[in-house]
Design a protein around this motif. Sequence first.
Motif, short mmCIF file in Angstrom:
data_model
loop_
_atom_site.label_atom_id
_atom_site.label_comp_id
_atom_site.label_asym_id
_atom_site.label_seq_id
_atom_site.Cartn_x
_atom_site.Cartn_y
_atom_site.Cartn_z
N LEU A 58 10.19 11.22 -34.43
CA LEU A 58 10.31 9.73 -34.78
C LEU A 58 9.93 8.72 -33.59
O LEU A 58 9.48 7.73 -33.91
N ASP A 59 10.29 9.05 -32.41
CA ASP A 59 9.97 8.44 -31.19
C ASP A 59 8.64 8.31 -31.08
O ASP A 59 8.05 7.22 -30.46
N LYS A 60 7.87 9.57 -31.26
CA LYS A 60 6.33 9.29 -31.22
C LYS A 60 5.82 8.51 -32.21
O LYS A 60 4.83 7.89 -32.09
N GLN A 91 -4.70 -3.07 -33.39
CA GLN A 91 -5.17 -2.55 -34.52
C GLN A 91 -4.25 -2.57 -35.62
O GLN A 91 -3.12 -3.24 -35.46
N LYS A 92 -4.64 -2.05 -36.74
CA LYS A 92 -3.56 -2.09 -37.96
C LYS A 92 -2.44 -1.24 -37.60
O LYS A 92 -2.45 0.19 -37.37
N ALA A 93 -1.35 -1.79 -37.56
CA ALA A 93 -0.21 -0.92 -36.81
C ALA A 93 0.62 0.17 -37.63
O ALA A 93 0.77 1.25 -37.17
N GLY A 94 1.11 -0.31 -38.76
CA GLY A 94 1.62 0.68 -39.77
C GLY A 94 3.00 0.88 -39.18
O GLY A 94 3.28 2.02 -38.46
N TYR A 95 3.87 0.27 -39.57
CA TYR A 95 5.34 0.46 -39.12
C TYR A 95 5.98 1.92 -39.89
O TYR A 95 5.52 2.16 -40.77
N PRO A 96 6.66 2.63 -38.85
CA PRO A 96 7.07 4.00 -39.30
C PRO A 96 7.82 3.86 -40.77
O PRO A 96 8.81 3.21 -40.78
N ARG A 97 7.55 4.71 -41.64
CA ARG A 97 8.34 4.60 -43.02
C ARG A 97 9.34 5.79 -43.23
O ARG A 97 9.01 6.66 -42.39
N PHE A 98 10.27 5.39 -44.18
CA PHE A 98 10.92 6.45 -44.42
C PHE A 98 10.26 7.55 -45.35
O PHE A 98 9.21 7.32 -46.01
N THR A 155 16.18 4.86 -27.97
CA THR A 155 15.09 5.94 -27.64
C THR A 155 15.54 7.41 -28.22
O THR A 155 16.65 7.51 -28.73
N ALA A 156 14.65 8.28 -28.15
CA ALA A 156 15.08 9.44 -28.50
C ALA A 156 15.99 10.14 -27.91
O ALA A 156 16.83 10.73 -28.68
N PHE A 210 7.19 5.73 -33.33
CA PHE A 210 7.16 4.41 -32.87
C PHE A 210 6.43 3.99 -31.64
O PHE A 210 5.87 3.08 -31.54
N LYS A 211 6.24 5.07 -30.86
CA LYS A 211 5.16 4.90 -29.65
C LYS A 211 3.80 4.43 -30.14
O LYS A 211 3.01 3.89 -29.65
N GLY A 212 3.51 5.18 -31.09
CA GLY A 212 2.29 4.97 -31.76
C GLY A 212 2.14 3.73 -32.53
O GLY A 212 0.99 3.00 -32.17
N PHE A 213 3.11 3.05 -33.04
CA PHE A 213 3.42 1.64 -33.84
C PHE A 213 2.84 0.83 -32.59
O PHE A 213 2.19 -0.03 -32.83
N PHE A 214 3.72 0.86 -31.54
CA PHE A 214 3.41 -0.06 -30.47
C PHE A 214 2.14 -0.20 -29.77
O PHE A 214 1.46 -1.21 -29.51
N ARG A 215 1.64 1.40 -29.50
CA ARG A 215 0.17 1.33 -29.21
C ARG A 215 -0.71 0.52 -29.91
O ARG A 215 -1.63 -0.23 -29.35
N ARG A 216 -0.92 0.85 -31.32
CA ARG A 216 -1.73 0.11 -31.99
C ARG A 216 -1.70 -1.36 -32.01
O ARG A 216 -2.50 -2.23 -32.13
#
Length: 393
Positions: free
Chosen positions: A89-91, A104-111, A56-57, A93-99
Amino acid sequence: MTHIENITLKAFKYRLYPTKAQESALDTTLILCQRLYNGMLEERRGAYKKAGKSLTAYDQMKSLPEVKAALPEYAGVNAQVLQDVAKRLDKSFKGFFRRIKAGQKAGYPRFRGRDRYDSFTYPQPSQNSVIGDGKHVYLPKIGNVRIRLHRPCAGKLKTLAVKREGREWYVVLTCEVPRAEPLPATGSEVGIDVGTTWFYTTSDGEFCENHRFFQRSSRKLRVAQRSLARKPNKRSNRRKKAKERVAKLCRKTARSRLQLHHEEAKKLITNHDLICHEDLNVKGMAQGNLSKQIHDVGWGQFFQILSSKAAEAGRRVIAVDPRFTSQRCRICGHTEKGNRASQANFRCLSCGHSENADVNAAKNILAQGLRFVAQRTSQEDACHEKPQPAGLG
Protein backbone atom coordinates in the motif's frame (compact mmCIF):
# COMPACT_ATOMS: atom_id res chain seq x y z
CA MET A 1 31.03 -2.11 -5.63
CA THR A 2 32.37 -4.64 -8.14
CA HIS A 3 30.62 -7.45 -6.30
CA ILE A 4 27.28 -5.58 -6.43
CA GLU A 5 27.67 -4.91 -10.17
CA ASN A 6 28.22 -8.61 -10.82
CA ILE A 7 24.94 -9.55 -9.11
CA THR A 8 21.48 -9.32 -10.62
CA LEU A 9 17.95 -10.39 -9.70
CA LYS A 10 16.16 -13.08 -11.66
CA ALA A 11 12.60 -14.34 -11.23
CA PHE A 12 11.58 -17.99 -11.63
CA LYS A 13 7.89 -18.77 -12.00
CA TYR A 14 6.55 -22.28 -11.29
CA ARG A 15 3.16 -23.92 -11.23
CA LEU A 16 1.81 -25.07 -7.85
CA TYR A 17 -0.46 -28.07 -7.30
CA PRO A 18 -1.97 -27.59 -3.80
CA THR A 19 -4.28 -30.09 -2.13
CA LYS A 20 -7.87 -29.01 -1.44
CA ALA A 21 -6.97 -28.09 2.13
CA GLN A 22 -3.92 -26.10 0.98
CA GLU A 23 -5.96 -24.36 -1.73
CA SER A 24 -8.49 -23.35 0.91
CA ALA A 25 -5.64 -21.96 3.05
CA LEU A 26 -4.24 -20.04 0.07
CA ASP A 27 -7.67 -18.56 -0.71
CA THR A 28 -8.17 -17.60 2.93
CA THR A 29 -4.75 -15.90 3.03
CA LEU A 30 -5.58 -13.90 -0.09
CA ILE A 31 -8.96 -12.82 1.29
CA LEU A 32 -7.48 -11.73 4.62
CA CYS A 33 -4.67 -9.81 2.86
CA GLN A 34 -7.22 -8.11 0.62
CA ARG A 35 -9.32 -7.07 3.62
CA LEU A 36 -6.24 -5.81 5.44
CA TYR A 37 -5.17 -3.80 2.38
CA ASN A 38 -8.59 -2.14 2.16
CA GLY A 39 -8.64 -1.52 5.93
CA MET A 40 -5.21 0.11 5.85
CA LEU A 41 -6.25 2.24 2.88
CA GLU A 42 -9.35 3.40 4.76
CA GLU A 43 -7.17 4.13 7.81
CA ARG A 44 -4.84 6.31 5.75
CA ARG A 45 -7.71 8.19 4.15
CA GLY A 46 -9.43 8.74 7.51
CA ALA A 47 -6.23 9.92 9.24
CA TYR A 48 -5.61 12.51 6.54
CA LYS A 49 -9.21 13.75 6.38
CA LYS A 50 -9.67 14.04 10.15
CA ALA A 51 -6.23 15.06 11.37
CA GLY A 52 -4.27 15.96 8.24
CA LYS A 53 -1.81 13.20 9.14
CA SER A 54 -0.09 10.95 6.62
CA LEU A 55 0.52 7.43 7.91
CA THR A 56 3.58 5.46 6.86
CA ALA A 57 4.02 1.75 6.30
CA TYR A 58 5.90 1.53 9.60
CA ASP A 59 3.01 3.19 11.46
CA GLN A 60 0.58 0.63 10.11
CA MET A 61 2.89 -2.34 10.70
CA LYS A 62 3.11 -1.37 14.39
CA SER A 63 -0.66 -1.83 14.69
CA LEU A 64 -0.66 -5.40 13.32
CA PRO A 65 -0.52 -7.04 16.81
CA GLU A 66 -3.71 -5.15 17.67
CA VAL A 67 -5.32 -6.43 14.46
CA LYS A 68 -4.42 -10.02 15.40
CA ALA A 69 -5.81 -9.53 18.91
CA ALA A 70 -9.12 -8.18 17.59
CA LEU A 71 -9.40 -10.61 14.67
CA PRO A 72 -8.05 -14.07 15.61
CA GLU A 73 -8.24 -15.35 12.00
CA TYR A 74 -5.18 -13.23 11.17
CA ALA A 75 -3.09 -15.41 13.48
CA GLY A 76 -3.19 -18.01 10.68
CA VAL A 77 -1.32 -15.69 8.29
CA ASN A 78 2.45 -15.31 8.37
CA ALA A 79 3.48 -12.04 10.07
CA GLN A 80 5.82 -11.00 7.24
CA VAL A 81 3.05 -11.50 4.68
CA LEU A 82 0.88 -9.05 6.64
CA GLN A 83 3.76 -6.58 6.86
CA ASP A 84 4.23 -6.81 3.10
CA VAL A 85 0.59 -5.72 2.63
CA ALA A 86 1.44 -2.44 4.37
CA LYS A 87 4.54 -2.06 2.19
CA ARG A 88 2.48 -2.71 -0.93
CA LEU A 89 0.00 0.00 0.00
CA ASP A 90 2.85 2.37 0.82
CA LYS A 91 4.35 1.70 -2.61
CA SER A 92 1.01 2.61 -4.22
CA PHE A 93 0.93 5.95 -2.38
CA LYS A 94 4.55 6.72 -3.28
CA GLY A 95 3.72 6.06 -6.93
CA PHE A 96 0.65 8.31 -6.62
CA PHE A 97 2.67 11.23 -5.24
CA ARG A 98 5.48 10.67 -7.73
CA ARG A 99 3.04 10.90 -10.66
CA ILE A 100 1.49 14.08 -9.21
CA LYS A 101 4.96 15.65 -8.97
CA ALA A 102 5.72 14.67 -12.57
CA GLY A 103 2.43 16.15 -13.79
CA GLN A 104 1.13 12.77 -14.96
CA LYS A 105 -2.27 11.19 -14.46
CA ALA A 106 -2.09 10.38 -10.74
CA GLY A 107 -4.48 7.50 -10.08
CA TYR A 108 -5.28 7.54 -6.35
CA PRO A 109 -4.92 4.07 -4.71
CA ARG A 110 -8.23 2.21 -4.90
CA PHE A 111 -9.94 -0.39 -2.77
CA ARG A 112 -9.37 -3.89 -4.10
CA GLY A 113 -12.11 -6.40 -4.73
CA ARG A 114 -11.44 -10.13 -4.34
CA ASP A 115 -10.87 -10.51 -8.07
CA ARG A 116 -8.32 -7.70 -8.07
CA TYR A 117 -6.10 -8.92 -5.25
CA ASP A 118 -4.42 -12.08 -6.47
CA SER A 119 -1.02 -12.41 -4.77
CA PHE A 120 0.83 -12.27 -1.48
CA THR A 121 4.56 -12.21 -0.74
CA TYR A 122 7.01 -13.65 1.79
CA PRO A 123 9.69 -10.91 1.80
CA GLN A 124 12.28 -12.95 3.73
CA PRO A 125 11.78 -16.63 2.83
CA SER A 126 14.01 -19.42 4.02
CA GLN A 127 16.81 -20.45 1.65
CA ASN A 128 15.46 -24.00 2.02
CA SER A 129 11.96 -23.07 0.88
CA VAL A 130 12.27 -25.43 -2.10
CA ILE A 131 12.44 -28.86 -0.49
CA GLY A 132 15.41 -31.08 -1.32
CA ASP A 133 13.35 -33.49 -3.43
CA GLY A 134 12.59 -30.61 -5.84
CA LYS A 135 8.89 -31.46 -5.80
CA HIS A 136 7.63 -29.26 -2.95
CA VAL A 137 7.96 -25.67 -1.76
CA TYR A 138 7.46 -24.70 1.87
CA LEU A 139 5.00 -21.86 2.50
CA PRO A 140 4.87 -20.81 6.19
CA LYS A 141 1.40 -21.30 7.78
CA ILE A 142 0.33 -23.34 4.72
CA GLY A 143 2.77 -26.23 4.46
CA ASN A 144 4.72 -28.11 1.79
CA VAL A 145 2.95 -27.49 -1.51
CA ARG A 146 3.65 -29.56 -4.58
CA ILE A 147 5.57 -27.65 -7.25
CA ARG A 148 6.63 -28.37 -10.82
CA LEU A 149 10.24 -27.24 -11.32
CA HIS A 150 10.27 -27.18 -15.12
CA ARG A 151 13.67 -25.44 -14.99
CA PRO A 152 16.33 -25.30 -12.24
CA CYS A 153 16.20 -22.51 -9.70
CA ALA A 154 19.56 -20.95 -8.85
CA GLY A 155 20.98 -18.23 -6.64
CA LYS A 156 20.14 -16.75 -3.26
CA LEU A 157 16.40 -16.58 -2.63
CA LYS A 158 15.29 -13.00 -1.86
CA THR A 159 11.47 -13.04 -2.06
CA LEU A 160 8.76 -15.65 -2.58
CA ALA A 161 5.43 -14.57 -4.04
CA VAL A 162 2.32 -16.73 -4.44
CA LYS A 163 0.01 -15.73 -7.28
CA ARG A 164 -3.44 -16.92 -8.35
CA GLU A 165 -4.32 -16.94 -12.05
CA GLY A 166 -7.89 -18.08 -12.50
CA ARG A 167 -8.04 -21.43 -10.75
CA GLU A 168 -4.31 -22.02 -11.07
CA TRP A 169 -1.66 -21.19 -8.49
CA TYR A 170 1.92 -20.14 -9.15
CA VAL A 171 4.97 -19.27 -7.09
CA VAL A 172 7.49 -16.63 -8.19
CA LEU A 173 10.95 -17.01 -6.68
CA THR A 174 13.10 -13.90 -7.00
CA CYS A 175 16.75 -14.87 -6.68
CA GLU A 176 20.06 -13.05 -6.54
CA VAL A 177 22.27 -14.62 -9.21
CA PRO A 178 25.69 -13.78 -10.71
CA ARG A 179 25.42 -11.66 -13.83
CA ALA A 180 25.81 -13.79 -16.94
CA GLU A 181 28.92 -13.49 -19.08
CA PRO A 182 28.37 -11.54 -22.33
CA LEU A 183 27.81 -13.66 -25.41
CA PRO A 184 30.72 -13.92 -27.87
CA ALA A 185 30.71 -11.27 -30.57
CA THR A 186 29.23 -12.22 -33.94
CA GLY A 187 30.19 -9.11 -35.90
CA SER A 188 26.62 -8.83 -37.16
CA GLU A 189 24.23 -5.86 -37.05
CA VAL A 190 20.57 -5.94 -38.01
CA GLY A 191 17.65 -3.59 -38.37
CA ILE A 192 14.08 -4.79 -37.85
CA ASP A 193 10.88 -3.29 -39.19
CA VAL A 194 7.81 -4.44 -37.25
CA GLY A 195 4.34 -4.62 -38.72
CA THR A 196 0.98 -6.35 -38.69
CA THR A 197 1.38 -8.31 -41.95
CA TRP A 198 4.70 -9.76 -40.75
CA PHE A 199 5.69 -9.70 -37.09
CA TYR A 200 9.02 -8.23 -38.13
CA THR A 201 11.25 -8.05 -41.19
CA THR A 202 15.03 -7.85 -40.88
CA SER A 203 17.51 -5.93 -42.99
CA ASP A 204 18.91 -9.35 -44.01
CA GLY A 205 15.62 -10.16 -45.73
CA GLU A 206 14.23 -12.52 -43.07
CA PHE A 207 10.48 -12.46 -42.49
CA CYS A 208 9.00 -13.54 -39.15
CA GLU A 209 5.41 -14.70 -39.31
CA ASN A 210 2.71 -12.84 -37.40
CA HIS A 211 0.79 -15.67 -35.74
CA ARG A 212 -2.24 -13.50 -34.86
CA PHE A 213 -2.98 -15.34 -31.62
CA PHE A 214 -5.97 -13.18 -30.70
CA GLN A 215 -7.49 -13.52 -34.16
CA ARG A 216 -7.13 -17.30 -34.00
CA SER A 217 -8.93 -17.48 -30.66
CA SER A 218 -11.50 -14.77 -31.47
CA ARG A 219 -14.25 -17.21 -32.48
CA LYS A 220 -14.05 -19.21 -29.25
CA LEU A 221 -13.69 -15.99 -27.27
CA ARG A 222 -16.73 -14.47 -28.94
CA VAL A 223 -18.85 -17.50 -28.07
CA ALA A 224 -17.59 -17.45 -24.46
CA GLN A 225 -18.23 -13.71 -24.06
CA ARG A 226 -21.76 -14.02 -25.42
CA SER A 227 -22.42 -16.84 -23.00
CA LEU A 228 -21.16 -14.61 -20.18
CA ALA A 229 -23.35 -11.70 -21.32
CA ARG A 230 -26.46 -13.90 -21.12
CA LYS A 231 -25.87 -14.44 -17.38
CA PRO A 232 -26.59 -11.07 -15.70
CA ASN A 233 -26.70 -12.38 -12.12
CA LYS A 234 -23.18 -11.61 -10.89
CA ARG A 235 -23.51 -13.91 -7.88
CA SER A 236 -24.52 -17.04 -9.76
CA ASN A 237 -22.16 -19.99 -10.12
CA ARG A 238 -22.99 -20.28 -13.82
CA ARG A 239 -21.76 -16.74 -14.42
CA LYS A 240 -18.57 -17.43 -12.46
CA LYS A 241 -17.86 -20.47 -14.64
CA ALA A 242 -18.58 -18.51 -17.82
CA LYS A 243 -16.29 -15.72 -16.64
CA GLU A 244 -13.52 -18.23 -15.94
CA ARG A 245 -13.86 -19.64 -19.49
CA VAL A 246 -13.33 -16.15 -20.93
CA ALA A 247 -10.36 -15.50 -18.65
CA LYS A 248 -8.80 -18.86 -19.54
CA LEU A 249 -8.96 -18.12 -23.27
CA CYS A 250 -7.39 -14.68 -22.71
CA ARG A 251 -4.60 -16.19 -20.60
CA LYS A 252 -3.83 -18.79 -23.26
CA THR A 253 -3.59 -16.10 -25.94
CA ALA A 254 -1.33 -13.91 -23.80
CA ARG A 255 0.97 -16.83 -22.92
CA SER A 256 1.30 -17.90 -26.56
CA ARG A 257 2.22 -14.34 -27.54
CA LEU A 258 4.72 -14.08 -24.67
CA GLN A 259 6.40 -17.33 -25.68
CA LEU A 260 6.78 -16.11 -29.28
CA HIS A 261 8.30 -12.83 -28.09
CA HIS A 262 10.83 -14.63 -25.90
CA GLU A 263 11.80 -17.05 -28.70
CA GLU A 264 12.23 -14.35 -31.34
CA ALA A 265 14.10 -12.01 -28.98
CA LYS A 266 16.49 -14.81 -28.03
CA LYS A 267 17.13 -15.62 -31.69
CA LEU A 268 17.95 -11.98 -32.51
CA ILE A 269 20.18 -11.56 -29.46
CA THR A 270 22.07 -14.78 -30.22
CA ASN A 271 22.78 -13.92 -33.85
CA HIS A 272 23.51 -10.17 -33.73
CA ASP A 273 25.66 -7.76 -31.73
CA LEU A 274 23.55 -4.70 -32.59
CA ILE A 275 19.78 -4.63 -33.12
CA CYS A 276 18.03 -1.47 -34.30
CA HIS A 277 14.26 -1.04 -34.25
CA GLU A 278 11.76 1.78 -34.53
CA ASP A 279 10.95 3.88 -31.47
CA LEU A 280 7.19 3.50 -31.88
CA ASN A 281 4.48 5.18 -29.83
CA VAL A 282 2.62 1.90 -29.48
CA LYS A 283 0.01 3.28 -27.08
CA GLY A 284 -0.89 6.09 -29.47
CA MET A 285 -0.93 3.83 -32.53
CA ALA A 286 -3.23 1.39 -30.73
CA GLN A 287 -5.95 4.04 -30.60
CA GLY A 288 -6.40 4.08 -34.38
CA ASN A 289 -8.15 1.86 -36.90
CA LEU A 290 -5.64 -0.97 -36.47
CA SER A 291 -5.93 -1.07 -32.68
CA LYS A 292 -6.99 -4.72 -32.52
CA GLN A 293 -4.15 -5.88 -34.79
CA ILE A 294 -1.56 -3.79 -32.93
CA HIS A 295 -2.67 -5.11 -29.54
CA ASP A 296 -2.56 -8.62 -30.98
CA VAL A 297 1.03 -8.38 -32.22
CA GLY A 298 2.29 -6.78 -28.97
CA TRP A 299 5.25 -4.67 -30.10
CA GLY A 300 5.69 -2.96 -26.72
CA GLN A 301 6.14 -6.26 -24.86
CA PHE A 302 8.51 -7.55 -27.54
CA PHE A 303 10.75 -4.45 -27.38
CA GLN A 304 10.87 -4.69 -23.59
CA ILE A 305 11.88 -8.37 -23.67
CA LEU A 306 14.44 -7.67 -26.40
CA SER A 307 16.01 -4.89 -24.33
CA SER A 308 16.11 -7.05 -21.20
CA LYS A 309 17.77 -9.97 -22.97
CA ALA A 310 20.27 -7.61 -24.61
CA ALA A 311 21.32 -6.22 -21.23
CA GLU A 312 21.87 -9.74 -19.93
CA ALA A 313 23.82 -10.89 -22.99
CA GLY A 314 25.99 -7.79 -23.46
CA ARG A 315 24.31 -6.83 -26.75
CA ARG A 316 23.09 -3.42 -27.89
CA VAL A 317 19.52 -2.47 -28.78
CA ILE A 318 18.88 0.96 -30.27
CA ALA A 319 15.45 2.50 -30.87
CA VAL A 320 15.59 4.93 -33.80
CA ASP A 321 13.19 7.62 -34.97
CA PRO A 322 10.62 5.85 -37.20
CA ARG A 323 9.69 8.83 -39.35
CA PHE A 324 10.11 8.36 -43.13
CA THR A 325 11.93 5.01 -42.78
CA SER A 326 9.30 3.40 -45.02
CA GLN A 327 9.36 6.25 -47.60
CA ARG A 328 13.13 6.80 -47.90
CA CYS A 329 15.14 5.06 -50.61
CA ARG A 330 18.11 3.33 -49.02
CA ILE A 331 20.19 3.81 -52.18
CA CYS A 332 19.81 7.51 -53.05
CA GLY A 333 18.03 8.81 -49.92
CA HIS A 334 15.11 10.26 -51.89
CA THR A 335 12.09 10.51 -49.55
CA GLU A 336 8.60 10.65 -50.97
CA LYS A 337 5.28 9.08 -50.08
CA GLY A 338 4.86 7.81 -53.63
CA ASN A 339 8.00 5.68 -53.32
CA ARG A 340 5.94 3.06 -51.54
CA ALA A 341 4.01 1.69 -54.49
CA SER A 342 2.02 -0.73 -52.31
CA GLN A 343 2.11 -2.34 -48.89
CA ALA A 344 4.73 -4.84 -50.03
CA ASN A 345 6.59 -3.04 -52.84
CA PHE A 346 9.00 -0.10 -52.78
CA ARG A 347 10.07 1.69 -55.96
CA CYS A 348 12.09 4.90 -55.79
CA LEU A 349 10.69 7.60 -58.06
CA SER A 350 14.12 9.20 -58.28
CA CYS A 351 16.61 6.41 -58.99
CA GLY A 352 14.23 3.54 -59.79
CA HIS A 353 15.51 1.24 -57.04
CA SER A 354 12.99 -1.55 -56.39
CA GLU A 355 12.82 -3.75 -53.30
CA ASN A 356 10.46 -5.23 -50.75
CA ALA A 357 9.10 -2.26 -48.79
CA ASP A 358 9.68 -3.81 -45.35
CA VAL A 359 13.27 -4.85 -46.17
CA ASN A 360 14.02 -1.34 -47.45
CA ALA A 361 12.61 0.14 -44.22
CA ALA A 362 14.64 -2.30 -42.08
CA LYS A 363 17.84 -1.30 -43.90
CA ASN A 364 17.04 2.38 -43.33
CA ILE A 365 16.51 1.64 -39.63
CA LEU A 366 19.88 -0.16 -39.45
CA ALA A 367 21.67 2.71 -41.27
CA GLN A 368 20.16 5.23 -38.86
CA GLY A 369 21.23 3.14 -35.88
CA LEU A 370 24.78 2.76 -37.21
CA ARG A 371 25.03 6.53 -37.71
CA PHE A 372 24.02 7.01 -34.10
CA VAL A 373 26.64 4.51 -32.91
CA ALA A 374 29.33 6.25 -34.97
CA GLN A 375 28.43 9.64 -33.44
CA ARG A 376 28.60 8.51 -29.84
CA THR A 377 31.79 9.38 -28.01
CA SER A 378 31.26 6.98 -25.13
CA GLN A 379 30.01 3.45 -25.72
CA GLU A 380 27.57 1.80 -23.28
CA ASP A 381 27.24 -1.95 -23.33
CA ALA A 382 23.87 -3.68 -23.52
CA CYS A 383 21.55 -0.73 -23.10
CA HIS A 384 18.33 0.35 -24.76
CA GLU A 385 19.22 3.65 -26.38
CA LYS A 386 17.22 6.27 -28.25
CA PRO A 387 19.10 8.53 -30.68
CA GLN A 388 17.93 12.02 -31.49
CA PRO A 389 15.32 12.21 -34.29
CA ALA A 390 16.88 12.36 -37.72
CA GLY A 391 15.73 14.58 -40.53
CA LEU A 392 14.74 13.58 -44.04
CA GLY A 393 18.29 13.02 -45.20
